[in-house]
Design a protein around this motif. Structure first.
Motif, short mmCIF file in Angstrom:
data_model
loop_
_atom_site.label_atom_id
_atom_site.label_comp_id
_atom_site.label_asym_id
_atom_site.label_seq_id
_atom_site.Cartn_x
_atom_site.Cartn_y
_atom_site.Cartn_z
N SER A 1 -41.25 -135.00 -89.42
CA SER A 1 -41.09 -133.75 -88.69
C SER A 1 -42.02 -132.67 -89.25
O SER A 1 -42.61 -131.88 -88.49
N VAL B 1 -44.74 -131.06 -86.79
CA VAL B 1 -44.41 -129.69 -86.40
C VAL B 1 -44.95 -128.66 -87.41
O VAL B 1 -45.90 -127.94 -87.14
N LEU C 1 -41.30 -125.05 -81.10
CA LEU C 1 -40.82 -126.41 -81.37
C LEU C 1 -40.13 -126.46 -82.73
O LEU C 1 -39.07 -127.09 -82.89
N GLN C 2 -40.71 -125.78 -83.70
CA GLN C 2 -40.12 -125.78 -85.04
C GLN C 2 -38.69 -125.23 -85.01
O GLN C 2 -37.78 -125.78 -85.62
N HIS D 1 -36.62 -125.08 -82.40
CA HIS D 1 -35.74 -126.02 -81.69
C HIS D 1 -35.35 -127.21 -82.57
O HIS D 1 -34.20 -127.62 -82.59
N VAL D 2 -36.35 -127.74 -83.26
CA VAL D 2 -36.09 -128.93 -84.09
C VAL D 2 -35.16 -128.57 -85.24
O VAL D 2 -34.21 -129.30 -85.55
N CYS D 3 -35.41 -127.43 -85.87
CA CYS D 3 -34.56 -127.02 -86.99
C CYS D 3 -33.12 -126.79 -86.53
O CYS D 3 -32.17 -127.18 -87.20
N MET E 1 -31.59 -128.12 -83.96
CA MET E 1 -30.97 -129.43 -83.69
C MET E 1 -30.62 -130.13 -85.00
O MET E 1 -29.55 -130.73 -85.13
N GLU F 1 -35.20 -131.67 -75.21
CA GLU F 1 -34.18 -131.93 -76.24
C GLU F 1 -34.29 -133.35 -76.80
O GLU F 1 -33.88 -133.60 -77.93
N TYR G 1 -36.78 -132.91 -79.44
CA TYR G 1 -36.18 -132.14 -80.54
C TYR G 1 -35.27 -133.05 -81.36
O TYR G 1 -35.27 -132.99 -82.60
N ALA H 1 -35.61 -133.93 -85.11
CA ALA H 1 -34.53 -133.42 -85.96
C ALA H 1 -33.99 -134.54 -86.85
O ALA H 1 -33.72 -134.35 -88.04
N ASP I 1 -32.10 -121.22 -87.71
CA ASP I 1 -33.36 -121.66 -87.12
C ASP I 1 -34.36 -122.21 -88.14
O ASP I 1 -35.53 -122.39 -87.84
#
Ligand code: 6R9
Length: 648
Positions: free
Chosen positions: A76, A80, A113-114, A116-118, A120, A144, A147, A151, A243
């Motif tokens: 990740s 990202v 994106l960062q 969203h991924v964090c 999740m 998602e 993500y 994640a 976040d």
């Protein structure tokens, strides 16, 4: 001699790999893999750099594959975080919805994106997921899904994606098979104007799973769904989620994901890919095969439920800081111009799809292509099955206007990335051939009977690989013995692909299709044994044998010979009922195209079904039935021929 296509001066001028550097690089990748991959492994960021590169063995009884084994990294962070510093405002993912008339497309930057991924990752952690745990994803093609993949990678959890077209039963088997802690799904999945109730399917699947499995539900359509004690609302949890989350330090050989795929025997197997080698290989093949350059817009039309979506929608492109398109829909909705409309709308530079889609769109007529401005296209790709020359020519002439090299990429769920493929700046293209090995890949043609290596050119045999490459699968989840037996059991010392191939007079490879009981329906892999076991699970069915037959659009169709129980009468109604049954047991992609009632199946005296004969009948090739004298009852063959179904 069919026409061949050398790379144009324009393509060569800009290409990462040309005929000049391919040769020496390939030689080094085979003769000195430690130096080659030691250098190219640096294309990703390592937390602790590796000091060991290759440590692999194909030796019978001791198959063991390790790459970069003392290095640590996080996928990740590579896909990202490292881009946020240099290109945070660049679009990472363009999401294109199923229905362009009701829903807007979305652009998600690397910086977004960062976040969203964090978020999740934090949500998953709050559900008790930690390093090494399994998470099943059963999602539409929505951001998602990406993500969630990233994640999992961020916290070191292992994802296992189940294609949203699979049934509740298939989903349940995969949740249990990997002992997953959490399933992530959505209310509904819109596709081609229809909507699949994913959450209801997940509920049905979870009835057969441990009570402790949690279900995280993402809102896609907002349609009503039932709600149970094990459900968690992703959209509510987002409001509270932090976040940022620090990426976990993972060993290169820690598993990244499991992906179930069909084999010639038994139930689907969980292919395991690990962290370091897979990422290096996915990103390198993405850059070189598609000749990806910074700023290009790349579109792979696959679903993340298949390996192609893993490597060439998410991991490869994002590791390279690319702009990648995620498409929720199908090629023919709202009309047969959809692919080309999306290409024009987002100024797509590289386009990657499957022969089955190309054939369907070719049938729809050129006007659907000609309506749209495709002048940004620079390269076209094909994957999933051999591409027939008619489809290749249409792709080249009508879509590419003769200006876009076509890369016909042969690879598998098991291989992580491309194995045989032309490279646009280096290869003189031959329609229908995957042609040349990628760096590090050592193709070997073996005689199927003797297992001897077939040397020289203008030869045929089965396709094996002589040594490991970084993207290779490491094991079958929970069953290393099955891994060894399936891939290394037939030809000692070699990885066996399951495909036949020929090496032509120039040394180019042509993959001719599976030589085992795996069929390829619209580019989807299907084990005939799986469909058979679904059929015999029905009360009316005594016995079933399933084979592939040539199908104009799908490549292969599913042909089922069914013997009914004594008290059952064949009828069209029962035929429909069986079709519905298989859809429910496995999913729509497994529905037989043709069902023939077979009072008896051709068997040897020891009771083994002679599939070769069934295949020939399904192919309408009665002249070539071969020796039927070893059959216990040769007369069943006449009945089968007489009542053969037509329908391609
Ligand atoms: C990536 C993917 C793998 C099987 C493989 C082969 C067939 C894939 C091909 C091709 C000829 C190509 N296949 N690409 N055959 N030319 N360019 O498709 O993975 O779903 O595991 O299927 O697909 O038969 O063995 P997977």
């Amino acid at each position: 001699m069919p026409k061949t296509y050398p790379p144009s001066a324009k393509t060569i001028a800009n290409a990462h790999i040309t005929a000049e550097n391919y040769g020496p690089m390939y030689e080094q990748s085979i003769n000195d893999p430690d130096t080659f991959w030691g250098e190219h492994g640096k294309r990703v960021d390592w937390i602790k750099p590796y000091t060991k590169v290759k440590n692999t063995s194909f030796e019978p009884g001791n198959v063991d594959i390790k790459w970069f084994e003392d290095g640590t990294l996080n996928v990740s962070a590579n896909c990202v975080d490292r881009h946020v510093e240099t290109r945070g405002d660049q679009t990472a993912i363009i999401w294109e919805p199923d229905d362009p008339n009701t829903t807007e497309s979305m652009h998600i930057t690397y910086a977004e994106l960062q976040v969203h991924v964090c978020k999740m990752a934090n949500i998953l952690q709050s559900l008790g997921v930690s390093k090494g745990d399994r998470v099943v994803l059963y999602l539409p093609m929505i951001p998602e899904a990406a993500y969630a993949m990233l994640a999992c990678a961020r916290i070191g959890a292992i994802h296992s994606i189940v294609f949203a077209g699979f049934s509740a039963d298939a989903l349940g088997a995969r949740i249990n098979g990997s002992d997953a802690k959490v399933v992530i799904t959505a209310d509904h999945a819109p596709r081609g104007g229809r909507s699949t109730p994913l959450k209801s399917n997940a509920d049905a699947a979870l009835l057969h799973c441990k009570e402790s499995v949690k279900c995280l539900v993402v809102k896609r359509t907002g349609e009503q769904t039932t709600w149970t004690d094990r459900d968690y609302n992703y959209n509510d949890m987002l409001l509270e989620a932090d976040d940022y989350q620090k990426p976990q330090e993972m060993n290169a050989e820690d598993p990244l994901f499991i992906l179930y795929t069909s084999g010639s025997t038994g139930q689907p197997k969980g292919v395991v890919h690990t962290t370091g080698g897979y990422l290096v290989y996915a990103s390198m093949t993405h850059q070189y095969t598609f000749d990806y350059h910074d700023g290009d817009v790349f579109w792979c039309t696959a679903d993340v439920g298949w390996v192609t979506g893993h490597s060439y929608i998410v991991y490869g492109p994002l590791a390279n800081g690319a702009t990648t398109i995620m498409f929720e829909g199908v090629p023919t909705y709202p009309d047969a111009g959809r692919f080309w409309e999306v290409c024009a709308k987002h100024k797509v530079n590289q386009f990657y799809t499957a022969p089955t889609a190309i054939r369907a769109l070719m049938g729809a007529g050129n006007e659907w292509v000609e309506k749209h401005d495709l002048s940004d296209l620079r390269l076209l790709g094909s994957v999933g099955e051999p591409i027939n020359p008619e489809a290749w020519n249409w792709y080249n002439d009508v879509v590419g206007k003769g200006n876009c090299p076509i890369v016909d990429t042969f690879w598998q769920t098991e291989t992580g990335g491309h194995m045989l493929t032309p490279l646009p700046g280096a290869t003189t293209l031959k329609p229908g051939a995957a042609q040349q090995p990628f760096f590090g890949v050592k193709p070997v043609v073996l005689d199927p009977q003797s297992g001897d290596v077939v040397h020289g050119n203008d030869v045929e045999g089965v396709l094996c690989i002589g040594d490991s490459w970084p993207g290779q699968m490491r094991t079958i989840y929970g069953d290393h013995e099955r891994f060894e037996k399936t891939y290394f059991g037939d030809y000692a010392g070699y990885y066996f692909s399951g495909d036949g191939c020929k090496r032509d007079e120039d040394g180019d490879y042509w993959v001719t299709g599976r030589v085992d009981d795996v069929i390829n329906v619209s580019g989807h892999r299907m084990g005939t044994a799986e469909v058979e076991s679904a059929l015999v699970a029905h009360v009316a069915v005594a016995e079933a044998a399933v084979v592939g037959y040539p199908h104009d659009i799908k490549g292969q169709g599913i042909y089922a010979y069914v013997t009914l129980m004594n008290n059952q009468e064949p009828s069209d109604e029962l035929r429909k009922e069986l079709e519905k049954w298989v859809r429910a047991e496995i999913g729509p992609i497994a529905k037989p195209d043709l069902i023939q009632w077979a009072p008896g199946l051709p068997k040897t005296r020891s009771g083994k079904i002679m599939r070769r004969i069934l295949r020939k009948i399904a192919e309408d090739d009665f002249g070539a039935l071969g020796d039927t004298s070893t059959l216990a009852d040769p007369s069943v063959v006449d009945d089968l021929i007489e009542n053969r179904m037509n329908g391609s």
